[in-house]
Design an enzyme around this catalytic site. Structure first.
Site, mmCIF file in Angstrom:
data_model
loop_
_atom_site.group_PDB
_atom_site.id
_atom_site.type_symbol
_atom_site.label_atom_id
_atom_site.label_comp_id
_atom_site.label_asym_id
_atom_site.label_seq_id
_atom_site.Cartn_x
_atom_site.Cartn_y
_atom_site.Cartn_z
ATOM 1 N N LYS C 82 24.290 10.345 -55.354
ATOM 2 C CA LYS C 82 24.566 10.871 -54.014
ATOM 3 C C LYS C 82 25.258 12.216 -54.147
ATOM 4 O O LYS C 82 26.136 12.379 -55.014
ATOM 5 C CB LYS C 82 25.448 9.862 -53.259
ATOM 6 C CG LYS C 82 25.679 10.185 -51.787
ATOM 7 C CD LYS C 82 26.488 9.065 -51.103
ATOM 8 C CE LYS C 82 26.729 9.322 -49.632
ATOM 9 N NZ LYS C 82 27.495 8.222 -48.996
ATOM 10 N N SER C 157 25.995 6.795 -44.479
ATOM 11 C CA SER C 157 25.706 8.161 -44.865
ATOM 12 C C SER C 157 24.778 8.290 -46.071
ATOM 13 O O SER C 157 24.163 9.327 -46.261
ATOM 14 C CB SER C 157 27.019 8.879 -45.200
ATOM 15 O OG SER C 157 27.636 8.294 -46.339
ATOM 16 N N SER C 181 28.605 2.913 -45.683
ATOM 17 C CA SER C 181 27.599 3.903 -46.093
ATOM 18 C C SER C 181 26.744 3.513 -47.283
ATOM 19 O O SER C 181 25.778 4.199 -47.599
ATOM 20 C CB SER C 181 28.277 5.240 -46.383
ATOM 21 O OG SER C 181 28.684 5.846 -45.185
#
Lengths: 98, 510, 504
Positions: C82, C157, C181
């Site tokens: 990420k 997210s 997330s």
């Protein structure tokens, strides 16, 4: 009832160093007022004797020995700087000393 | 800069109507090897931005880890200031935007300082106006841990100061160096001596911190920085006035001058029926005045909250006691104790302190010399020699053991004072220990009473008139005879012994 | 095997195949790079692909293996990271214009661990700006699309990581979970996501959203794969003061151990399990409960009365901490600088830069957090929220006396359409209603796919929660349920995703 006026939002935004434009203020102020109204419900939940929780784990005394570790080089430190000058970070004029 | 000069009233005049109240905030830069929250070195004078890392540059993702030695230093400082040590306390973020602060928050402590509720007794010396010395107890509100900011240099503009600068350049080497902020409670009751109290407090604090070996303690390098809060209360009132905070007053002399100046300025404002404006003030060393800085405002809403990236500090009581055991004696108390032990007068002790000879005298006494002899040698004969040679008294090659040995030779009767000085010439010249020098130079009081008696007899015979006076009770006249006896003996005699024999020969009680 | 086949393997199968010499890491990595090249333009799962770096690591691992070197279990198995984790020399944006050109001079601890595990890093995955969001629509670099339906969100997210894993653009990915997330994107993409116990995985080098809530964890297609990555990531880090200094729970053993759940007490949390859920979500949840019973578990209902206030507490604590964590983005030392006309001061440049480079959601939360911490409001907002946090942690403690694990649906609905909730922040926030309590209390949580909703054909997530430092329970129960569901449903949920049509 409004918790947070448009002026309040502009003021808090400046406290957070965000220069909102007028159209942004129009949009954000209403949303923020709604959110603040909603999170405000929390006011009535916890009694005075409930201790606040700042950390999820009950750790204490996490420290490191006073031993020097390698720093970045000056070049690495300044690699992302918008305006490096003579080994230092160039910044616009500062209004007043803290 | 366009600052207008403020009105002031004469100092003595101000004090007739107002009682000054002070609050002193002293920031101490610790002398740890590394920064408060990262392993970067703290050396002074390094090339800009060479002692930085993701943590102290506030790069995305970086996290702080507390320097253990800094916490120990904070606790030791707290203990030395007679503070209570928190059983559990947290760091907090003080949020405000400023380019020299990499994260735009300072990791500090808020309502949970590591040390609180202490005091320091401060000796305020006599002043030029002839007012006597006195002791003032400074109450300590708190001592807490935090980190220093980077250093901005202002480029362009008319004065080089912030106002009018075109832009600034920032060096973050200093950012993150451990600071201990020591805050006093409001200091009331010093009256016209308030500026002197401020100075004496900062001086005493500096001495204490140096004795603790927690800071380099160089005010000129910013290791110790003082912010002075001043307000005035009309005499008879108990309502505190509006205070101003004069920032970064960085010498002892300036602390006293800045407080004095602010008192005269506040008094002028109040006399005019106006209000003192709550603001920070900048001290100008060159002109001896302060000028207005930033007014207190909404921007001072620091939005403190507990630092989630650091866990609480909870020093065990055992740990606190272990640190207490490492405390050196308070410098002021130690001086008082030694003066008592050594039997020095106030004047003698002050000379010793001023000469920086407390430690060496202590060592010399420990080596076996009498305090009086140690003081005489180190602040007298040796100080003069060092002064003449332009070196430190400790660089003469004379050790406390030498002095103790020499004192032993004198009290043991082998040498008199003038011979001892000759021996010292030899020691300073590198000829060996006092005994070796005395041997090599053949310096020794005549111990043979026969030779001394013969000299005494000879001198009495030659001075019958004086001898009669002595017999008649004028014992002090013996001094004249002693000198002659010493001359006969070519100095190789103990004057006290000679006196004794003279009196005995004349049948007079000493 | 064809390249396409290689990407379909689980990470465990990849590791075994590499160890057995069936294929090389270069082949495996290249297969993923090829697929990324083909599909990423449609999905926008990766913000940056580091083909060169990944292949270099792969070649290195292959050479080491050929030389007979002893290698870590996942050596040569590629992974996606990420874009919230700092990678030395590789741009790290956190999905924000502010950091569009930021290149960190250091690696996050977890990136160092991936490198130590000799896993080729394929690239950096898309995310909501600074991890604020539940849809990845708040990325400054365009939304990521859900591999199940390109018109729908992949969660947030960490939508880039979940989409990459679900679309076989990576077998494993790193996520960060502040309020859900990792788990919510896993739920809406039919993949597995784990938020470990707070402090189990180092946060050093992870761009902070809310320090006391953030936790890094694995994204995978199976529970066992997640466990393998969990083991690589977890462990004490002296650079993170909140890191747990204790052995890593035996997650791999738990994920690959017995499937018998006899005697296990499963607690259904009344407040986050029964009401307000899409029909297909509720049905999948109830079916999963029945499967757990069939495996020998005892299902009980527990009450966590303060969970109803978790959302409000969360939306005070998280923006408050975020407002402070994001203060450093002022364009003085790094970041996009916007200079207004005239001769602006540093203060004005900061304010203009932050206005120009932050998106709406980031501004909303910074302003909300600044307000909640400001003088006169602290006690009513932030202080109260911290107290509610204590109450929620107390609810967990009480509930774990009655049950070994707690369960709920992961999200109220399946993946919604891109744009549906963009103008309604409150509706967006409600996606995290079931995931947030774990972050507030610091306990571990997992989402595994429990089926597909009849009404829309989209995957549904099942959430498991365990007591702090008991992460292995999630893996034991998750793996047992996963196996049972695969048996009952004729294959894993993720296998039911339609093949992605490449956009012209």
């Amino acid at each position: 009832m409004s918790n947070l006026s448009r002026d309040d939002v502009a003021h808090v935004a400046m406290l957070a160093r965000i220069q909102l434009e007028d159209h942004e203020l129009d949009r954000l102020a209403g949303q923020l007022d709604q959110i603040v109204d909603w999170v405000g419900q929390i006011n009535e939940v916890a009694a005075a004797d409930v201790p606040p929780m700042s950390h999820p784990l009950p750790l204490v005394n996490v420290t490191r020995p006073d031993e020097v570790r390698p720093s970045l080089t000056q070049q690495q430190a300044l690699a992302n700087a918008p305006d490096p000058e003579g080994g230092r970070f160039g910044v616009p004029r500062i209004l007043d000393e803290e | 800069m366009t600052a207008t000069t403020d009105r002031t009233v004469p100092y003595a005049d101000a004090l007739t109507r107002y009682e000054p109240v002070m609050g002193l905030e002293v920031h101490v830069e610790l002398s740890t090897a590394t920064k408060m929250f990262c392993g970067c070195a703290t050396e002074f004078g390094a090339e800009p931005n060479t002692q930085t890392c993701p943590v102290c540059l506030g790069l995305p993702g970086a996290l702080p880890v507390v320097n253990r030695t800094a916490v120990e230093s904070a606790i030791r400082i707290g203990l030395a200031l007679n503070c209570r040590i928190a059983e559990w306390c947290r760091f907090a973020r003080k949020n405000y935007f400023y380019p020299d602060m990499p994260k735009n928050f300072q990791t500090s402590q808020y309502d949970e300082p590591i040390a609180f509720d202490g005091w320091l007794d401060v000796e305020v010396p006599a002043n030029e106006a002839g007012e006597p010395p006195f002791t003032f107890r400074v109450e300590i509100e708190r001592a807490h841990m935090e980190e220093d900011t980077g250093k901005s240099t202002h480029v362009g503009g008319a004065t080089g100061r912030i106002h009018g600068a075109d832009y600034s350049v920032v060096d973050y080497n200093r950012a993150g160096i451990p600071l201990i902020e020591i805050v006093t409670k409001p200091l009331v009751g010093a009256g016209d001596r308030a500026p002197e109290v401020a100075r004496a407090y900062v001086a005493a604090l500096r001495d204490l911190l140096r004795a603790l070996d927690v800071t380099h303690g160089r005010m000129e390098q910013g290791n110790i920085r003082c912010d002075a809060n001043v307000s005035l209360m009309p005499i008879g009132s108990e309502v505190l006035g509006t205070r101003t905070e004069t920032k970064n007053v960085n010498s002892l002399r300036s602390v006293e001058r800045a407080v004095r100046y602010e008192i005269t300025r506040h008094a002028a404002v109040l006399d005019a029926g106006e209000k003192v404006f709550q603001e920070t003030r900048h001290w100008h060393e060159d002109t001896g005045i302060t000028t207005a800085g930033r007014p207190k405002s909404d921007a001072d809403d620091y939005r403190y909250f507990p630092e989630p990236d650091l866990v609480p500090v909870a020093p065990s009581r055992e740990e606190v006691e272990r640190l207490r055991a490492t405390l050196p004696e308070n410098p002021a108390e130690r001086r008082k104790r030694l003066q008592g032990e050594w039997g020095f007068s106030d004047l003698e002790m002050r000379d010793v302190v001023n000469a920086g000879a407390v430690e060496v005298i202590e060592e010399t006494v420990a080596a076996g010399a009498s305090p009086a002899a140690a003081r005489k040698w180190w602040t007298g004969d040796l100080a003069r020699r060092a002064n003449a040679d332009g070196v430190a008294v400790t660089d003469l090659g004379v050790t406390p053991a030498h002095i103790a040995e020499l004192d032993g030779l004198v009290t043991g009767g082998r040498l008199n004072d003038s011979m001892a000085r000759q021996v010292m010439d030899g020691v300073v010249a590198g000829e060996g220990t006092p005994t070796q020098v005395a041997d090599a130079r053949g310096l020794e009081l005549v111990q043979d009473d026969g030779a001394l008696q013969a000299a005494v007899d000879k001198v009495i015979a030659a001075n019958a008139d004086v001898a009669e006076k002595i017999k008649g009770g004028k014992v002090q006249a013996a001094g004249a005879l002693i000198g002659q006896v010493m001359k006969e003996m070519r100095g190789q005699a103990d004057a006290a012994k000679a006196r004794e024999l003279i009196l005995a020969t004349l049948g007079v009680e000493g | 095997m064809t390249a396409r086949d290689l990407t379909r393997l689980t990470a465990l199968q990849m590791a075994d195949g590499l160890a057995a010499g069936e294929f090389t890491s270069v082949e495996l990595t290249q297969a993923h790079l090829d697929r990324i090249e083909r599909l990423n333009p449609s999905l926008n799962a990766y913000l940056l692909v580091d083909a060169e770096g990944a292949l270099a690591t792969a070649a290195n691992v292959d050479a080491a293996r050929a030389a007979g070197e002893d290698l870590p279990r996942l050596a040569g198995v590629p992974v996606a990271v990420k874009d919230i984790a700092c990678t030395r020399g590789l741009p790290t944006t956190a999905g924000s214009r502010m950091l569009e050109h930021f290149v960190p001079p250091y690696d996050a601890t977890i990136v160092t661990r991936l490198k130590d595990a000799r896993m080729p890093i394929l690239g950096k995955t898309n995310m909501d700006e600074f991890a604020m969001g539940s849809s990845t629509e708040h990325s400054a670099f365009g939304p990521t699309r859900n591999p199940w339906d390109l018109e729908r969100i992949p969660g947030g997210s960490g939508g880039g990581s979940s989409a990459a894993v679900a679309a076989y653009l990576a077998p494993l990915a790193i996520g960060s979970d502040t309020g859900g997330s990792i788990r919510q994107p896993a739920a809406v993409t039919g993949s597995v996501g784990v938020k470990p116990t707070y402090g189990a995985v180092s946060r050093y080098g992870i761009i902070a959203l809310a320090s006391s809530l953030d936790q890094i964890g694995p994204c995978a297609r199976t529970v066992a794969d997640a466990a393998l990555l969990h083991e690589v990531l977890a462990g004490h880090d002296p650079m993170d003061s909140t890191s747990i200094d204790a052995p890593v729970p035996p997650v791999v053993a738990a994920a690959t151990g017995t499937r018998d759940l006899t005697g296990l007490r499963v607690g259904v949390v009344k407040e986050i399990a029964r009401e307000g859920y899409q029909e297909g979500v509720s049905r999948c949840f109830e079916e999963a409960l029945q499967h757990l019973r069939d495996l020998g578990a005892q299902v009980v209902e527990v009450s966590c009365p303060h969970f109803v206030h978790a959302m409000a507490a969360y939306y005070l604590i998280q923006p408050s901490e975020a407002s402070s964590n994001l203060a450093r983005y002022d364009a003085m030392r790094y970041g996009s600088r916007t200079t207004p006309e005239g001769s602006p001061s540093a203060e004005q440049v900061m304010a203009a830069s932050r206005d120009a480079a932050f998106g709406d959601e980031v501004k909303r939360r910074i302003i909300l957090g600044t307000y909640a911490l400001s003088s006169g409001y602290y006690d009513a907002y932030y202080g109260q929220a911290q107290k509610v946090r204590t109450l929620i942690a107390g609810d967990f403690t009480a509930a774990f006396e009655q049950a070994d694990v707690l369960v709920s649906p992961t999200t109220p609905t399946t993946a919604f359409r891109i744009g549906d909730k963009l103008d309604d922040p409150m509706a967006m926030y409600l996606n995290d209603i079931a995931t947030i309590p774990a972050n507030l209390a610091g306990v571990p949580g997992m989402s595994i796919p429990s089926g597909v909703a009849d009404e829309d054909g989209l995957p549904v997530g099942f959430q498991l929660l365990a007591p702090a430092m008991e992460d292995q329970r999630l893996y034991a129960v998750g793996a047992a349920l996963e196996a049972r569901l695969a048996e009952a449903q004729g294959g894993y949920v993720f296998e039911k995703a339609p093949e992605i049509e490449v956009q012209a």
